[in-house]
Design a protein around this motif. Structure first.
Motif, PDB file in Angstrom:
ATOM      1  N   TYR A   1       0.926  -1.202  -0.067  1.00  0.00           N
ATOM      2  CA  TYR A   1       0.116  -0.073   0.004  1.00  0.00           C
ATOM      3  C   TYR A   1       0.866   1.392  -0.091  1.00  0.00           C
ATOM      4  O   TYR A   1       2.036   1.102   0.374  1.00  0.00           O
ATOM      5  N   PRO A   2       0.311   2.449  -0.258  1.00  0.00           N
ATOM      6  CA  PRO A   2       1.231   3.462  -0.509  1.00  0.00           C
ATOM      7  C   PRO A   2       2.042   3.953   0.664  1.00  0.00           C
ATOM      8  O   PRO A   2       3.026   4.679   0.551  1.00  0.00           O
ATOM      9  N   HIS A   3       1.502   3.893   1.699  1.00  0.00           N
ATOM     10  CA  HIS A   3       2.185   4.156   3.054  1.00  0.00           C
ATOM     11  C   HIS A   3       3.296   3.312   3.678  1.00  0.00           C
ATOM     12  O   HIS A   3       3.994   3.677   4.511  1.00  0.00           O
ATOM     13  N   ALA A   4       3.675   2.340   2.805  1.00  0.00           N
ATOM     14  CA  ALA A   4       4.838   1.528   3.281  1.00  0.00           C
ATOM     15  C   ALA A   4       6.209   2.224   3.192  1.00  0.00           C
ATOM     16  O   ALA A   4       6.243   3.351   2.294  1.00  0.00           O
ATOM     17  N   PRO A   5       7.249   2.118   4.045  1.00  0.00           N
ATOM     18  CA  PRO A   5       8.397   2.992   4.135  1.00  0.00           C
ATOM     19  C   PRO A   5       9.307   2.670   3.049  1.00  0.00           C
ATOM     20  O   PRO A   5      10.291   2.072   3.198  1.00  0.00           O
TER      21      PRO A   5
END
Ligand code: TRH
Length: 393
Positions: free
Chosen positions: A202-206
């Motif tokens: 998902y877009p919020h992964a580091p």
């Protein structure tokens, strides 16, 4: 029993967040049709999302045949139905609301259809107690049963096609086909020879922090990212738009953007890589069948409920694999409490050292999951038992 005629089944799927859940429903629909000869109707509200994983889908069609499955565009909750329209087995995926007219017609059927709420996958223990429980409709003479996928013999198991193992073994036994597959996706020979990692999250992964660490890695890494995934971090790394075919090498790391492939090719990608970052439910399960190390990005839920689910899975899966446990927690921004925290250089160093043990365990885990049977067969067996029980008529 279903009197030896072709069984009909309706599967209702609502797409969440662009294409969430259609991956699972499409796989289930195809398997029920292909392996069990069931006439499946897949009701789906968002054809554009569906088309992304299945390019044959026609966006304008109210009803179409795709790979032997009848696909109905589920536009709204209206519609008048008669008992003749109702399938023998009705599945609502993840507690979606079936149109009221459909439910009313279900109540008029004789015998009544077998009705399931197919739940999302979680490793939490309570699932075993709720799997197959009945729930009576408040007004109509209908009973719905909960069906839970899961990781133990007391659950419905995981989705797995009968031919999957043979297909994987065949693919992996021919290194030339693996190389040809990767080359066709655009990989250069040096990338094929590197440690290959597929990245789906998902877009919020580091992602940026991970890329930073990988640049300093001891051996070359080729990170393969399907188009549209982690676009911001990928674009920053590339210094160019994150479109299929784009690639950039910095230090030990090459990041390459792949086309978003159809589901069967996504399996091949997982089989061809040394490590897979996967997400949600379907790719998470496919990574387990691949029998390779993987890091799971769980779909975020309110009140960090997903962290509880993540820990429940890691409790079953990660065991003594401390480096995997630490990386998975950090990847999901779950409180860690280990010395490494979210220092990705330290996390990756430990992870890389543990990859052989993780690979061995992944194969063992796959065998254990196999022993639980496959979700489609388990579901049909249960449906059949409901039909033949006195209360099921
Ligand atoms: O779509 P997802 O994000 O699904 C999730 C989960 O179901 C989650 O529990 C749910 O609540 C959330 O949606 C809203 O991730 P998932 O389940 O892995 O499905 C992605 C599908 O895309 C899967 O079938 C694999 C497929 N895929 C391809 O076919 N080609 C590709 O190139 C890639 C990267 C994926």
């Amino acid at each position: 029993m279903f009197n030896d005629r072709v069984i009909t089944l309706a599967l209702f799927c609502k797409v969440v967040d662009n294409y969430g859940d259609i991956g699972i429903c499409w796989r289930l629909a195809r398997q029920l049709q292909q392996e069990h000869g069931i006439a499946v109707t897949l009701w789906v509200d968002d054809l554009a999302s569906f088309q992304r994983i299945c390019p044959d889908v026609i966006l304008q069609a109210d009803q179409q045949q795709v790979a032997g499955v009848t696909v109905r565009h589920w536009r709204d909750q209206d519609g008048v139905f008669t008992p003749a329209d109702i399938a023998d087995i009705v599945i609502e995926f993840f507690a979606v609301d079936i149109p009221p007219g459909y439910i009313a017609a279900m109540a008029e059927c004789a015998p009544r259809p077998v009705w399931f709420n197919l739940e999302g996958l979680t490793a939490e223990e309570w699932v075993e107690g709720c799997h197959t429980l009945p729930s009576s409709h408040p007004r109509l003479p209908l009973t719905k049963h909960f069906f839970f996928p899961g990781f133990t013999a007391k659950t419905g198991g995981l989705l797995r096609e009968a031919a999957l193992d043979a297909q994987r073994l065949h693919f992996q036994s021919e290194p030339a086909s693996v190389t040809a597959f990767l080359a066709q996706l655009g990989l250069a020979p040096a990338e094929i020879a590197a440690t290959k990692v597929s990245l789906f999250c998902y877009p919020h992964a580091p992602v940026a922090a991970l890329f930073e660490a990988w640049q300093q890695a001891a051996a070359p890494i080729a990170c393969l990212v399907p188009e549209g995934v982690a676009s911001e971090a990928v674009q920053a790394f590339l210094g160019a738009p994150a479109v299929a075919g784009a690639a950039q090498t910095r230090g030990a790391l090459t990041v390459r953007v792949l086309p978003f492939v159809a589901q069967p090719d996504y399996d091949k990608l997982l089989w061809a890589c040394d490590l897979n970052f996967v997400r949600g439910e379907d790719s998470f399960v496919r990574a387990q069948w691949a029998g390779k190390p993987f890091v799971w990005h769980i779909y975020p839920q309110d009140d960090n409920l997903h962290h509880k689910k993540l820990r429940a899975f890691l409790g079953r899966y990660a065991g003594a694999l401390d480096a995997l446990n630490a990386a998975a927690l950090a990847w999901n921004d779950a409180p860690v409490g280990s010395a490494a925290g979210s220092d990705w250089t330290a996390l990756w160093t430990a992870f890389a050292a543990d990859m052989p043990a993780m690979t061995e365990w992944a194969v063992d885990w796959r065998r254990q999951m196999h022993d639980n049977g496959d979700l489609s067969s388990n579901l049909l067996q249960f449906a059949s038992s409901l039909r033949s029980s006195p209360g099921g008529k």
